[in-house]
Write a protein that holds these residues in place. Structure first.
Motif, PDB file in Angstrom:
ATOM      1  N   LEU A  63       0.868  -1.148  -0.176  1.00 49.64           N
ATOM      2  CA  LEU A  63      -0.275   0.265  -0.281  1.00 49.64           C
ATOM      3  C   LEU A  63       0.997   0.935  -0.289  1.00 49.64           C
ATOM      4  CD1 LEU A  63      -2.467   1.427   0.181  1.00 49.64           C
ATOM      5  CD2 LEU A  63      -2.397   0.801   2.673  1.00 49.64           C
ATOM      6  N   GLU A  64       2.275   1.026   0.246  1.00 47.97           N
ATOM      7  CA  GLU A  64       2.855   2.720   1.008  1.00 47.97           C
ATOM      8  C   GLU A  64       3.362   2.824  -0.503  1.00 47.97           C
ATOM      9  OE1 GLU A  64       7.326   2.820   0.700  1.00 47.97           O
ATOM     10  OE2 GLU A  64       7.116   1.749   3.013  1.00 47.97           O
ATOM     11  N   HIS A  65       4.129   1.606  -1.688  1.00 48.03           N
ATOM     12  CA  HIS A  65       3.948   1.930  -2.452  1.00 48.03           C
ATOM     13  C   HIS A  65       3.083   1.907  -3.986  1.00 48.03           C
ATOM     14  CE1 HIS A  65       8.025  -0.149  -2.942  1.00 48.03           C
ATOM     15  NE2 HIS A  65       7.956  -0.014  -1.874  1.00 48.03           N
ATOM     16  N   THR A  66       1.956   1.442  -3.620  1.00 43.75           N
ATOM     17  CA  THR A  66       0.674   1.941  -4.565  1.00 43.75           C
ATOM     18  C   THR A  66       0.085   2.851  -4.606  1.00 43.75           C
ATOM     19  OG1 THR A  66      -0.835   0.669  -3.190  1.00 43.75           O
ATOM     20  CG2 THR A  66       0.290  -0.464  -4.942  1.00 43.75           C
ATOM     21  N   THR A  67       0.027   3.596  -3.411  1.00 40.53           N
ATOM     22  CA  THR A  67      -0.295   4.640  -3.025  1.00 40.53           C
ATOM     23  C   THR A  67       0.085   6.373  -3.714  1.00 40.53           C
ATOM     24  OG1 THR A  67      -1.177   4.353  -0.181  1.00 40.53           O
ATOM     25  CG2 THR A  67       0.140   6.814  -0.570  1.00 40.53           C
ATOM     26  N   LEU A  68       1.693   6.015  -3.954  1.00 46.32           N
ATOM     27  CA  LEU A  68       2.591   7.054  -4.437  1.00 46.32           C
ATOM     28  C   LEU A  68       1.942   6.347  -5.706  1.00 46.32           C
ATOM     29  CD1 LEU A  68       5.232   6.831  -1.751  1.00 46.32           C
ATOM     30  CD2 LEU A  68       3.119   8.668  -2.034  1.00 46.32           C
ATOM     31  N   VAL A 124      -1.477   9.954   0.227  1.00 42.60           N
ATOM     32  CA  VAL A 124      -2.415   9.278   0.617  1.00 42.60           C
ATOM     33  C   VAL A 124      -3.426   9.183   1.490  1.00 42.60           C
ATOM     34  CG1 VAL A 124      -0.025   9.372   2.088  1.00 42.60           C
ATOM     35  CG2 VAL A 124      -2.226  11.356   3.325  1.00 42.60           C
ATOM     36  N   PHE A 125      -4.940   9.854   1.069  1.00 45.88           N
ATOM     37  CA  PHE A 125      -5.732  10.384   1.496  1.00 45.88           C
ATOM     38  C   PHE A 125      -6.852  10.123   0.327  1.00 45.88           C
ATOM     39  CE2 PHE A 125      -4.809  13.032   5.220  1.00 45.88           C
ATOM     40  CZ  PHE A 125      -4.775  11.767   6.367  1.00 45.88           C
ATOM     41  N   PHE A 126      -6.358  10.431  -1.197  1.00 47.80           N
ATOM     42  CA  PHE A 126      -7.411  10.168  -2.089  1.00 47.80           C
ATOM     43  C   PHE A 126      -7.233   9.587  -3.511  1.00 47.80           C
ATOM     44  CE2 PHE A 126      -8.369  14.618   0.282  1.00 47.80           C
ATOM     45  CZ  PHE A 126      -9.550  13.700   0.779  1.00 47.80           C
ATOM     46  N   PRO A 127      -5.631   8.775  -3.034  1.00 52.91           N
ATOM     47  CA  PRO A 127      -5.037   7.611  -3.835  1.00 52.91           C
ATOM     48  C   PRO A 127      -6.096   7.227  -5.162  1.00 52.91           C
ATOM     49  CG  PRO A 127      -5.226   6.026  -2.000  1.00 52.91           C
ATOM     50  CD  PRO A 127      -5.541   7.856  -1.737  1.00 52.91           C
ATOM     51  N   SER A 213      -9.730   1.536   6.279  1.00 53.30           N
ATOM     52  CA  SER A 213      -9.824   1.171   7.443  1.00 53.30           C
ATOM     53  C   SER A 213      -8.550   1.732   8.150  1.00 53.30           C
ATOM     54  CB  SER A 213      -9.661  -0.311   7.859  1.00 53.30           C
ATOM     55  OG  SER A 213      -8.375  -1.162   7.571  1.00 53.30           O
ATOM     56  N   HIS A 214      -7.380   1.901   7.617  1.00 53.93           N
ATOM     57  CA  HIS A 214      -6.345   2.373   7.641  1.00 53.93           C
ATOM     58  C   HIS A 214      -6.000   3.773   7.882  1.00 53.93           C
ATOM     59  CE1 HIS A 214      -5.810  -2.031   8.769  1.00 53.93           C
ATOM     60  NE2 HIS A 214      -4.632  -1.293   9.229  1.00 53.93           N
ATOM     61  N   TYR A 215      -5.882   4.560   6.474  1.00 54.61           N
ATOM     62  CA  TYR A 215      -6.364   5.723   5.645  1.00 54.61           C
ATOM     63  C   TYR A 215      -7.035   6.788   6.170  1.00 54.61           C
ATOM     64  CZ  TYR A 215      -1.290   3.687   4.293  1.00 54.61           C
ATOM     65  OH  TYR A 215       0.107   3.758   3.720  1.00 54.61           O
ATOM     66  N   HIS A 216      -7.129   6.278   7.178  1.00 53.36           N
ATOM     67  CA  HIS A 216      -8.697   7.376   7.175  1.00 53.36           C
ATOM     68  C   HIS A 216      -7.768   8.545   8.377  1.00 53.36           C
ATOM     69  CE1 HIS A 216     -12.038   9.523   9.171  1.00 53.36           C
ATOM     70  NE2 HIS A 216     -13.051   9.050   8.004  1.00 53.36           N
ATOM     71  N   PRO A 217      -8.291  10.058   8.764  1.00 51.52           N
ATOM     72  CA  PRO A 217      -7.655  10.532   9.547  1.00 51.52           C
ATOM     73  C   PRO A 217      -7.576  10.923  10.951  1.00 51.52           C
ATOM     74  CG  PRO A 217      -9.237  12.284   7.477  1.00 51.52           C
ATOM     75  CD  PRO A 217      -9.327  10.316   7.890  1.00 51.52           C
ATOM     76  N   ALA A 241      -7.548  17.999   2.588  1.00 53.84           N
ATOM     77  CA  ALA A 241      -8.183  15.986   2.787  1.00 53.84           C
ATOM     78  C   ALA A 241      -8.788  16.620   4.022  1.00 53.84           C
ATOM     79  CB  ALA A 241      -6.309  15.878   3.482  1.00 53.84           C
ATOM     80  N   LEU A 242      -8.698  16.766   4.843  1.00 55.35           N
ATOM     81  CA  LEU A 242      -9.433  16.201   6.077  1.00 55.35           C
ATOM     82  C   LEU A 242     -10.894  16.786   6.637  1.00 55.35           C
ATOM     83  CD1 LEU A 242      -7.468  17.799   8.729  1.00 55.35           C
ATOM     84  CD2 LEU A 242      -7.523  15.325   7.875  1.00 55.35           C
ATOM     85  N   SER A 243     -11.278  18.421   5.288  1.00 57.07           N
ATOM     86  CA  SER A 243     -12.722  19.190   5.401  1.00 57.07           C
ATOM     87  C   SER A 243     -13.753  17.648   4.833  1.00 57.07           C
ATOM     88  CB  SER A 243     -12.612  20.335   4.481  1.00 57.07           C
ATOM     89  OG  SER A 243     -12.373  20.005   3.639  1.00 57.07           O
ATOM     90  N   ARG A 244     -13.337  16.627   3.924  1.00 53.19           N
ATOM     91  CA  ARG A 244     -13.876  15.927   3.026  1.00 53.19           C
ATOM     92  C   ARG A 244     -14.440  14.661   4.279  1.00 53.19           C
ATOM     93  NH1 ARG A 244     -10.981  14.941  -2.013  1.00 53.19           N
ATOM     94  NH2 ARG A 244     -12.788  13.206  -2.618  1.00 53.19           N
ATOM     95  N   PHE A 245     -13.545  14.487   5.585  1.00 49.97           N
ATOM     96  CA  PHE A 245     -14.022  13.192   6.171  1.00 49.97           C
ATOM     97  C   PHE A 245     -14.432  13.784   7.579  1.00 49.97           C
ATOM     98  CE2 PHE A 245     -10.393  12.390   3.581  1.00 49.97           C
ATOM     99  CZ  PHE A 245     -10.507  11.556   3.226  1.00 49.97           C
TER     100      PHE A 245
END
Length: 970
Positions: A63-68, A124-127, A213-217, A241-245
């Motif tokens: 996930l670290e790789h594909t997020t980027l 990280v929040f919208f990959p 489940s893990h990359y949520h603010p 990012a954060l305003s959308r959560f």
């Protein structure tokens, strides 16, 4: 001021670090923000997530790789690597720990910082997490011949190959096994990087679910450092990012481990080559689970105990492990580890045999019982306290930005419910520890409580197996054969089609202008280089640098390498390795290392062999002996520096034997981890004297030499002869031309000058007209294939090029980044599946080289190096690509270091002709490079008939190489 979307929780000055700690909460999601406000323009950002894998598929790592690999706002193919080219960053990375994942960067440019911040937040929040990116970065099935359904199936994927390479290292296997059995019920039980046999079990749907489940603010922690305000950062966090959560109860945490009621013993195998001997290659470890690592006092207690037992050869447990006949050297894993939620203590031996496990355990417990019964000398405890204080005081930042190092100290405490401030401001806890240490029973009590009376202990024996690699490969082949047998014709065609689609995607260029960028107009006009002043000490040329060192003093003596006989020359690296580990004057080696720990941060040695700025065949060679200390110890440390140079002893023959065994064991265990360094050294070795020496001393030739030396030391006569050679080197260094370097705060200089004057007057004078080392020119082609025990390969191709001052050098420097960005990264990493590939100019050796590492291919990667040069000449290139390459070069040149490190680097560069005027002129010429320049220098210097080539790989893979090769075996 605080952004309206956040609430300030607390603000606390940390005087010892010259910063203010600020903690905030995001009102809607509960996201946390830690800001370290400091007068430092090298601003740092990091967002972290608690990531708790429940298997060894490597989901967090993949996930670290594909997020980027592209995001909602920046839907380009590779925004992370593209931003490395459109940035003046001083650090960019992402990494996966055992229970958290982090995405940090740093920059001195406010514009650049804002650009990177927006890209990181969106990533990280919208990959996008597209299936093809998962296939590229994680794992996929392809036919060995991509369009031939009759050829075997193979696994591909960047992370898959990265972890196959990692698991080729016995030490890495040992770490994974240690966690698996010491933490049997928590997330540390699993290989968070991914077990190669388990990685193919991960599905794309599982990857997306893990992100959700893990990359949520609500599971995020933001960290920032520097002179930009918290409010400014929070504006970006909220808008991007954060305003959308909304708030989400993620229910994520790491439980405490279930405690053993009795110790456990485990025996495992690790693979070695089929022809390798298994004797003296077993690792035997004892490991204890300790306390919650969020308790700073408990951490200090355990750190103190580990230091008392293991810090150096004066420590009782390390001494026992170094001198026993049960193994070759203490394990590389010895010590205290606080990276998990609950810390652990590890000790043991490498280079042992399975039948010695009981005896090794008994040896360790004999030492622990002795300490518990009789305690230790108070000076040993004081030396460990001194080292803790010194580490807290030092302003570092040479390998990683200082601000990022401070932020990383906060991560685990914050994610696991501790107080980050306690891990930054440890003075109160350290003072309390000092008070406890006045009680002579304190160390014995710690030994009993943490170790002797603690049943949560494992004994891990990892023994070599010359058949295991074949077994693992056979299991993989059988698994793939089973999968292939179950594929329908339609499924086979789908695999061929997926491979084609992925290749097309990899070859198609995204629109880079979607991404923000800096330009050459944003490059600072000047390069900061600390300037020293000259003031001789005892007639020795001395350079003084005034820097803010937070009450520390750095001292070095630089000695021109004298003309030694060819026999003695081979022992110079060994001299450096042993210098601080043997006796000095009236002190035996144990007393000497104890004295060093009590007064300074140790003695460092460095051999700097560098080509002239005007001719790669002319060399200047310098030996440097360095130390650092707190101000209160500057007199003792200055005397130690002089005494070490003039009075070091090599007459304790048993100690010499131990050191050679330790050096050999360390090098043997690091072969696959350093494979890219070794293959580069081989390929470079025929190009210049500097490169040839580097291979002889630090390459595979050096590795074979230390093995041969170790095998030859069978009696006291051979050891005595070795000691005499090292003493001859000392005597030669003692009268060779020398200079001093001092880095300190201005108010310390007058007193320190008086101290140094007194000390250095006692050292023998330099001999006039002393001949210096000047090796003969080296010009020969290399074509070597080295067989090692590994599941991945390493490839290098090197060309002789220009010296630093040559008019073509700026273009060659830029060419490395241009080829890597435009061709090598795509061909070697994305399409070829290697963990990495690069092209680089090395001015210290007069070399331009291509390199691939943790590579599933051999000949194909070597061909890709050639195709990169064809691409350069035959394609039309956008000016933007050139600008990105230049920005990358300038970013590295301008990268800041620690206050002391910048001064030391300036001094060392100046010794080898890289004076400030030369460095600034070279930087300016780099800014003026054109695409025509790149094509011209490639055509001039990177010709096929001039190339030297080297590869490292498993013997059977080397058999597939084309052409004639000189075959060697490690």
């Amino acid at each position: 001021m605080t952004h309206p979307a956040f609430t300030l929780v607390r603000r606390t000055p940390i005087v010892s670090l010259h910063l203010t700690f600020e903690e905030y909460r995001h009102n809607k999601t509960g996201a946390r923000h830690i800001h370290l406000a400091a007068e430092d323009s090298n601003n740092v950002f990091m967002v972290t997530f608690l990531t708790v894998p429940e298997d060894s598929t490597g989901v967090a790592h993949i996930l670290e790789h594909t997020t980027l690999c592209g995001s909602e706002r920046y839907p380009v193919r590779d925004p992370f690597f593209m931003m490395t080219r459109r940035s003046l960053n001083t650090f960019m990375n992402a990494f996966t720990g055992s229970d958290w994942t982090a995405y940090p960067f740093a920059s001195q440019s406010n514009k650049d910082f804002d650009n990177l911040l927006q890209v990181y937040l969106d990533a990280v929040f919208f990959p996008l997490l597209e299936p093809l990116d998962f296939a590229q970065e994680g794992h996929r099935l392809e036919f060995e011949k991509v369009d031939d359904v009759n050829s075997p199936l193979v696994y591909k994927g960047v992370v898959y190959n990265e972890m196959k390479g990692a698991m080729s290292s016995p030490v890495q296997r040992l770490v994974i096994a240690l966690n698996k059995y010491l933490y049997p019920t928590t997330t540390y039980h699993y290989n968070s990087g991914g077990e190669p046999s388990d990685i193919p079990n991960l599905t794309h749907a599982q990857l997306k679910a893990f992100h959700a489940s893990h990359y949520h603010p609500s599971n995020a922690a933001f960290f920032t450092y520097g002179d930009l305000s918290a409010e400014r950062h929070q504006g970006f966090f909220e808008t991007c990012a954060l305003s959308r959560f909304e708030s989400l109860d993620t229910h994520l945490s790491v439980a405490n481990e279930q405690r053993f009621t009795a110790p456990q013993a485990i025996t495992l195998n690790y693979p070695i080559g089929e022809q390798e001997e298994t004797e003296d290659k077993t690792h035997i470890l004892l490991a204890w689970l300790l306390n919650n690592s969020t308790d700073v006092r408990e951490n200090l207690n355990a750190d103190l105990l580990a230091g008392v037992l293991l810090d150096n050869s004066a420590s009782p447990l390390r001494h026992a492990l170094e001198t026993t006949d049960l193994g070759l050297s203490p394990s590389a894993l010895c010590g205290f580890d606080e990276n998990a939620k609950e810390s652990c203590f590890v000790c043991g031996l490498e280079g042992s045999n399975p039948e010695e496990a009981e005896a090794v355990e008994a040896l360790i417990f004999d030492v622990l019982n002795e300490v518990a019964e009789h305690g230790v000398d108070a000076s040993l405890v004081e030396s460990v306290l001194h080292q803790i204080e010194l580490a807290q005081r030092e302003v570092s930042g040479d390998g990683m930005p200082y601000g990022l190092q401070l932020l990383l100290q906060c991560v685990s405490p914050l994610l696991h419910g501790g107080d980050p401030i306690a891990f930054l401001e440890i003075d109160e806890a350290l003072n309390a520890l000092r008070e406890d240490c006045k009680n002579p029973e304190f160390i014995p009590q710690l030994t009993r409580r943490l170790l002797l009376d603690n049943p949560h202990r494992i004994r891990l024996v990892m023994q070599p197996d010359s058949t295991l690699a074949t077994q693992e490969l056979s299991a993989e082949i059988a698994r793939l054969a089973t999968i292939k047998a179950q594929l329908t014709e339609t499924a086979k065609q789908q695999l061929i089609e997926q491979a084609k689609i992925l290749k097309t995607k990899q070859e198609n260029s995204s629109d880079p202008d979607i991404l923000p960028k800096v330009t050459l107009a944003d490059v600072p006009a000047d390069l900061f280089i600390p300037e020293g002043t000259q003031r001789a000490i005892a007639n020795i040329p001395t350079t003084w640098y005034t820097r803010s060192t937070n009450g520390m003093v750095y001292m070095s003596v630089a000695i021109d390498l004298p003309a030694l006989s060819s026999e003695l020359l081979e022992y110079v690296p060994l001299f450096c390795d042993c210098l601080s580990e043997v006796g000095c004057g009236e002190r035996g080696y144990r007393e000497n290392v104890a004295w060093q720990a009590l007064i300074c941060g140790g003695l460092g040695t460095r051999l700097k062999i560098c080509s002239s700025v005007d001719d790669p065949q002319i060399v200047r060679s310098t030996f440097v002996l360095s130390t650092k200390s707190l101000i209160r110890n500057q007199q003792a440390t200055a005397q130690l520096l002089c005494d070490t140079l003039s009075k070091v002893r090599f007459d304790e023959l048993g100690r010499l034997r131990e050191l050679i065994e330790q050096i050999r064991s360390d090098q043997d265990n690091g072969i696959t981890e350093r494979g890219h360094e070794y293959v580069s050294a081989v390929a470079n070795s025929g190009i210049s004297p500097t490169a040839a020496i580097a291979n002889r001393w630090y390459g595979l030739e050096g590795l074979l030499a230390i093995r041969a030396l170790d095998d030859s030391l069978t009696d006291s006569t051979a050891l005595k002869a070795l000691g005499q050679k090292l003493t001859q080197i000392r005597d030669a260094f003692l009268t060779a031309p020398r200079q001093l370097l001092v880095v300190c705060e201005p108010e310390q200089q007058v007193h320190l000058a008086e101290i140094l004057e007194t000390c250095w007057q006692t050292v023998p004078a330099v001999k006039l007209n002393n001949p210096l080392f000047q090796p003969a020119p080296v010009k020969r082609l290399i074509r070597q294939a080295w067989a090692i025990s590994t599941t991945v390969n390493f490839c290098a191709k090197a060309y002789p090029v220009t010296a630093a001052n040559h008019r073509d050098t700026p273009a060659l420097i830029v060419l490395g980044d241009f080829l890597r960005n435009g061709y090598i990264h795509r061909a070697i990493r994305e399409q070829g599946g290697a963990y990495g590939g690069t092209a680089v100019y090395d001015g210290e050796k007069g070399v331009f080289r291509f390199l691939s590492y943790r590579d599933p291919r051999l000949s194909e990667s070597l061909h890709d190096f050639d195709r990169a040069l064809d691409w350069l000449q035959q394609s039309k290139h956008d000016a933007r690509v050139l600008e990105e390459a230049i920005l990358g070069v300038i970013g590295r040149i301008d990268r800041p270091g620690s206050p002391a490190g910048e001064a030391v680097n300036a001094f060392m560069a100046g010794l080898h002709g890289r004076i400030p005027e030369q460095r600034r002129a070279l930087r300016q010429r780099i800014l003026e490079v054109t695409i025509d320049d790149l094509q011209r220098v490639a055509m001039t210097y990177l010709q096929a008939e001039r190339a030297s080539v080297a590869v490292l790989g498993e013997s059977k893979i080397l058999d597939t190489l084309e052409g004639t090769w000189e075959r060697r075996t490690v």
